[in-house]
Design a protein around this motif. Sequence first.
Motif, mmCIF file in Angstrom:
data_model
loop_
_atom_site.group_PDB
_atom_site.id
_atom_site.type_symbol
_atom_site.label_atom_id
_atom_site.label_comp_id
_atom_site.label_asym_id
_atom_site.label_seq_id
_atom_site.Cartn_x
_atom_site.Cartn_y
_atom_site.Cartn_z
ATOM 1 N N PRO A 1 0.783 -1.239 0.000
ATOM 2 C CA PRO A 1 0.000 0.000 0.000
ATOM 3 C C PRO A 1 0.816 1.291 0.000
ATOM 4 O O PRO A 1 0.257 2.361 -0.180
ATOM 5 N N ARG A 2 2.128 1.201 0.138
ATOM 6 C CA ARG A 2 2.948 2.384 0.422
ATOM 7 C C ARG A 2 2.756 3.527 -0.577
ATOM 8 O O ARG A 2 2.619 4.676 -0.202
ATOM 9 N N PHE A 3 2.782 3.216 -1.878
ATOM 10 C CA PHE A 3 2.762 4.269 -2.890
ATOM 11 C C PHE A 3 1.377 4.492 -3.501
ATOM 12 O O PHE A 3 1.265 5.061 -4.584
ATOM 13 N N LEU A 4 0.343 4.050 -2.824
ATOM 14 C CA LEU A 4 -1.010 4.109 -3.374
ATOM 15 C C LEU A 4 -1.381 5.499 -3.883
ATOM 16 O O LEU A 4 -1.746 5.676 -5.050
ATOM 17 N N TYR A 5 -1.296 6.488 -3.030
ATOM 18 C CA TYR A 5 -1.771 7.833 -3.398
ATOM 19 C C TYR A 5 -0.914 8.437 -4.507
ATOM 20 O O TYR A 5 -1.439 9.014 -5.473
ATOM 21 N N ASP A 6 0.402 8.304 -4.391
ATOM 22 C CA ASP A 6 1.294 8.868 -5.402
ATOM 23 C C ASP A 6 1.092 8.194 -6.747
ATOM 24 O O ASP A 6 1.074 8.867 -7.794
ATOM 25 N N ALA A 7 0.933 6.871 -6.756
ATOM 26 C CA ALA A 7 0.799 6.146 -8.015
ATOM 27 C C ALA A 7 -0.472 6.555 -8.755
ATOM 28 O O ALA A 7 -0.444 6.810 -9.968
ATOM 29 N N ILE A 8 -1.574 6.623 -8.043
ATOM 30 C CA ILE A 8 -2.837 6.986 -8.696
ATOM 31 C C ILE A 8 -2.793 8.434 -9.175
ATOM 32 O O ILE A 8 -3.270 8.755 -10.274
ATOM 33 N N GLU A 9 -2.181 9.315 -8.386
ATOM 34 C CA GLU A 9 -2.095 10.731 -8.784
ATOM 35 C C GLU A 9 -1.233 10.885 -10.034
ATOM 36 O O GLU A 9 -1.597 11.612 -10.966
ATOM 37 N N ILE A 10 -0.095 10.179 -10.087
ATOM 38 C CA ILE A 10 0.786 10.244 -11.260
ATOM 39 C C ILE A 10 0.081 9.688 -12.484
ATOM 40 O O ILE A 10 0.161 10.253 -13.584
ATOM 41 N N TYR A 11 -0.619 8.574 -12.317
ATOM 42 C CA TYR A 11 -1.328 7.968 -13.448
ATOM 43 C C TYR A 11 -2.371 8.922 -14.012
ATOM 44 O O TYR A 11 -2.429 9.156 -15.227
#
Length: 329
Positions: A192-202
């Motif tokens: 779960p660590r990069f959940l927010y960053d990954a979705i925002e970048i995508y």
Amino acid sequence: MADIPFSLLELAPVRHGASIGDTLRASLQYAKVADDLGFNRFWFAEHHNMPGIASAATSVLIGYIAENTKRIRVGAGGIMLPNHAPLVVAEQFGTLESLYPGRIDLGLGRAPGSDQITSRALNRDMSRAEQFPAEVSELQTLLGDYNGHHPVRAIPGEGTHVPIWLLGSSLFSAQLAAQRGLPYVFAGHFAPRFLYDAIEIYRRNFKPSKVLDKPYVMLGLPLIAAETDAEAGYLSTTSKQRVLALIRGEALWLKTPVESMDGLWSEQEKTYVDNFLGLSVTGGPTTIKHRLEMIVRELGVDEFIFTNDLYDQDKRERALQILMEIKGT
């Protein structure tokens, strides 16, 4: 939540003492229940050299499930592309799509799905992960329409346009999915660590493509659904024991639930397991519904895909009923 599709990610978990044959037949029964209840997808995750997980031969299992279900989409979540030649993947999934038209998905990951020694047994070229973007492009070409001059053709596979998804637990696949205009799955069921960053970048970098005109995010979540919060807490000790075995390098058999994890782990191990399962949706119907609604409001995900590692097959199938009852309210 009625408009958000619910899907399932399956690792064909092996109960301690059960045979592989019994495990795979149980996975089929589980898939049939999901099919009848209206789940959207049933995907297998590729893992190797892991006693307790029987989903290594992913494409074979996809055919087994697709042949014995009626409606549900069946696919890979995912094929670990560094382990396979793109041509072979295109031929396998082109064959599946030809047999079960409109029901096959191809999720791709760039991790090996195994330890380094097993990775070398699968693939002698340890630089393959670096070639992931190029090999995704190659797969898209092989599964697309013949361009009149490509020297290698996937027969079957060519012209099937099997939907490709990119899976990831870091920022790399999120960025690549955005660049290619492909749907994206975040592996929140174990990282779960990069959940927010990954979705925002995508979402920020998404470029419309022939297959997708706007971003589409599917989120993987560990699920423990039961009649009450207390029962769910008890049943969750099966998955906790499994993650504990993973970090200790032990076999990943599904074990019976225990009344308490006290004495089974150290404080450091407890912290690791809690972080691993940080996005776990655990509880009775009211708690599950509230948790999913919060995630939808916060992240705006388009689809959920759940792991469901319960020891008892009846409880596992009941969890699916609970989910769909929640979805309908």
